[in-house]
Design an enzyme around this catalytic site. Structure first.
Site, PDB file in Angstrom:
ATOM      1  N   GLY A 158     -19.566  -6.766  10.992  1.00  0.00           N
ATOM      2  CA  GLY A 158     -18.304  -7.492  10.927  1.00  0.00           C
ATOM      3  C   GLY A 158     -18.176  -8.797  12.020  1.00  0.00           C
ATOM      4  N   GLY A 159     -17.874  -8.291  13.150  1.00  0.00           N
ATOM      5  CA  GLY A 159     -17.592  -9.479  13.980  1.00  0.00           C
ATOM      6  C   GLY A 159     -18.721 -10.575  14.194  1.00  0.00           C
ATOM      7  N   GLU A 218     -11.170   0.754   7.464  1.00  0.00           N
ATOM      8  CA  GLU A 218      -9.786  -0.135   7.582  1.00  0.00           C
ATOM      9  C   GLU A 218      -9.031  -0.026   6.318  1.00  0.00           C
ATOM     10  OE1 GLU A 218     -11.767  -4.095   8.429  1.00  0.00           O
ATOM     11  OE2 GLU A 218     -12.267  -2.834  10.607  1.00  0.00           O
ATOM     12  N   GLY A 278     -15.928  -2.731  15.561  1.00  0.00           N
ATOM     13  CA  GLY A 278     -14.744  -3.894  16.210  1.00  0.00           C
ATOM     14  C   GLY A 278     -14.891  -3.420  17.827  1.00  0.00           C
ATOM     15  N   HIS A 301     -14.015   1.142   2.785  1.00  0.00           N
ATOM     16  CA  HIS A 301     -13.992   0.623   4.170  1.00  0.00           C
ATOM     17  C   HIS A 301     -13.106   1.384   5.156  1.00  0.00           C
ATOM     18  CE1 HIS A 301     -13.762  -1.514   7.934  1.00  0.00           C
ATOM     19  NE2 HIS A 301     -15.249  -1.831   7.771  1.00  0.00           N
ATOM     20  N   ASN A 357     -19.717  -8.886   6.462  1.00  0.00           N
ATOM     21  CA  ASN A 357     -18.244  -8.392   6.104  1.00  0.00           C
ATOM     22  C   ASN A 357     -17.314  -9.301   6.640  1.00  0.00           C
ATOM     23  OD1 ASN A 357     -15.798  -7.225   5.500  1.00  0.00           O
ATOM     24  ND2 ASN A 357     -16.261  -5.397   6.539  1.00  0.00           N
ATOM     25  N   TRP A 358     -16.767 -10.454   6.437  1.00  0.00           N
ATOM     26  CA  TRP A 358     -16.037 -11.460   7.064  1.00  0.00           C
ATOM     27  C   TRP A 358     -14.344 -10.838   7.143  1.00  0.00           C
ATOM     28  CZ3 TRP A 358     -17.413 -16.406   4.241  1.00  0.00           C
ATOM     29  CH2 TRP A 358     -18.626 -16.955   4.858  1.00  0.00           C
ATOM     30  N   LYS A 359     -14.182  -9.741   6.554  1.00  0.00           N
ATOM     31  CA  LYS A 359     -12.784  -9.194   6.734  1.00  0.00           C
ATOM     32  C   LYS A 359     -11.630 -10.318   6.489  1.00  0.00           C
ATOM     33  CE  LYS A 359     -14.619  -5.885   9.675  1.00  0.00           C
ATOM     34  NZ  LYS A 359     -14.516  -4.657  10.806  1.00  0.00           N
ATOM     35  N   SER A 416     -20.192  -2.749  15.414  1.00  0.00           N
ATOM     36  CA  SER A 416     -20.746  -3.229  16.610  1.00  0.00           C
ATOM     37  C   SER A 416     -22.132  -3.802  16.458  1.00  0.00           C
ATOM     38  CB  SER A 416     -20.406  -2.733  17.932  1.00  0.00           C
ATOM     39  OG  SER A 416     -18.986  -2.633  18.033  1.00  0.00           O
ATOM     40  N   GLU A 424     -20.778   3.884   8.941  1.00  0.00           N
ATOM     41  CA  GLU A 424     -19.806   3.127  10.031  1.00  0.00           C
ATOM     42  C   GLU A 424     -18.885   4.139  10.878  1.00  0.00           C
ATOM     43  OE1 GLU A 424     -19.382  -1.293   8.779  1.00  0.00           O
ATOM     44  OE2 GLU A 424     -17.791  -0.271   7.941  1.00  0.00           O
TER      45      GLU A 424
HETATM   46  P1  PGA Z   1     -18.090  -4.809  13.423  1.00  0.00           P
HETATM   47  O1  PGA Z   1     -17.405  -4.294  12.057  1.00  0.00           O
HETATM   48  O2  PGA Z   1     -19.550  -5.054  13.118  1.00  0.00           O
HETATM   49  O3  PGA Z   1     -17.073  -5.851  13.769  1.00  0.00           O
HETATM   50  O4  PGA Z   1     -17.820  -3.759  14.409  1.00  0.00           O
HETATM   51  C1  PGA Z   1     -18.486  -3.602  11.028  1.00  0.00           C
HETATM   52  C2  PGA Z   1     -17.410  -3.415   9.951  1.00  0.00           C
HETATM   53  O5  PGA Z   1     -16.307  -3.106  10.008  1.00  0.00           O
HETATM   54  O6  PGA Z   1     -18.127  -3.246   8.775  1.00  0.00           O
END
Ligand code: PGA
Length: 256
Positions: free
Chosen positions: A236-237, A99, A175, A97, A10-12, A215, A169
């Site tokens: 994500g990251g 976010e 993050g 998600h 997930n590159w956001k 994470s 999640e």
């Molecule tokens: P993260 O994000 O791996 O940076 O914690 C995961 C996500 O939001 O899908």
């Protein structure tokens, strides 16, 4: 039941076209022989076509989108429909998600509309759920997850559910560098599968894949994904760098 693991990047709101193409080139070199894990790249809308182009004939890596609108088309400035995503060969769509829920006001009802619209267009949703730290501290994890699952998956058929991926999640792990322990994650995943069986039936729940997200990195991926009910990761990251994402994909391979 042997569920094929699914690992998604997930590159956001990151990655230019050039960076995306470079990432795919590097990933293909690293993952040349991997067929036993389903790999999904979820770029921002602006890089989807570039990722498709860079993948070329590599059909095993799928493309996902980070969001969509539930309407088929029309006057919805700034929105993207399922049909427009299908037009770009997108197969998966991340919905709800945290976010989107916290920064853009998405409710379970909105997520549910999107889930149903995705299935209508044969897009597979990855439905995200998870609790805040405060909810965990107050012992409300199961209540929150149950409400999100029932709300987001209302009126979705058993057949469609089997084409749906759930991503657990915990918000406090996204993050933050602070992942759930494998035991905490497994406990939540087992509860999610039990709830899916109540919403649908045992066979459907057994077939559905439940990813962990929050994470995930090369150092913790294998232990998390070796838990009985953890069927992959939403990353994500650590997915912004091809090397570390490839390491996570490799950590999802079944042990020999
Ligand atoms: P993260 O994000 O791996 O940076 O914690 C995961 C996500 O939001 O899908």
């Amino acid at each position: 039941m042997m569920r094929k693991k699914i690992v998604a990047a997930n590159w956001k709101m990151n990655m230019t076209q050039a960076e995306s193409a470079e990432f795919v080139r590097s990933l293909l070199l690293d993952l040349a022989d991997i067929r036993d894990v389903e790999v999904v790249i979820v770029p921002p809308f602006t890089a989807i076509a570039k990722v498709t182009e860079a993948l070329g004939t590599e059909q095993d890596i799928k493309i996902g989108a980070q969001n969509m609108h539930w309407e088929k088309n029309g006057a919805f400035t700034g929105e993207i429909s399922a049909a427009l995503l299908r037009d770009l060969f997108v197969r998966y769509v991340v919905l709800g998600h945290s976010e989107r829920r916290t920064l853009f006001g998405e409710t379970d009802e909105i997520v549910n509309r999107k889930v149903r619209a995705a299935h209508e267009a044969t897009l597979r949703p990855i439905v995200c759920i998870g609790e805040t730290l405060e909810q965990r501290d107050k012992g409300k994890v199961e209540k929150v997850l149950s409400k999100q699952l029932h709300g987001s998956l209302a009126e979705v058929s058993a057949k469609e559910l089997q084409e749906t991926v759930i991503a657990y999640e915990p918000i406090w792990a996204i993050g933050t560098g602070r992942n759930a322990t494998p035991e905490q994650a497994q406990e939540a995943h087992a509860f999610i599968r039990k709830t899916l069986a109540e919403i649908s039936d045992e066979t459907t729940a057994e077939r559905m894949r439940i990813q962990y997200g929050g994470s995930v990195k090369p150092a913790n991926a294998r232990e998390l994904m070796s838990q009985a009910d953890i069927d992959g990761a939403l990353v994500g990251g650590a997915s912004l760098e091809a090397r570390s994402f490839a390491e996570i994909v490799k950590a999802a391979r079944p042990a020999d």
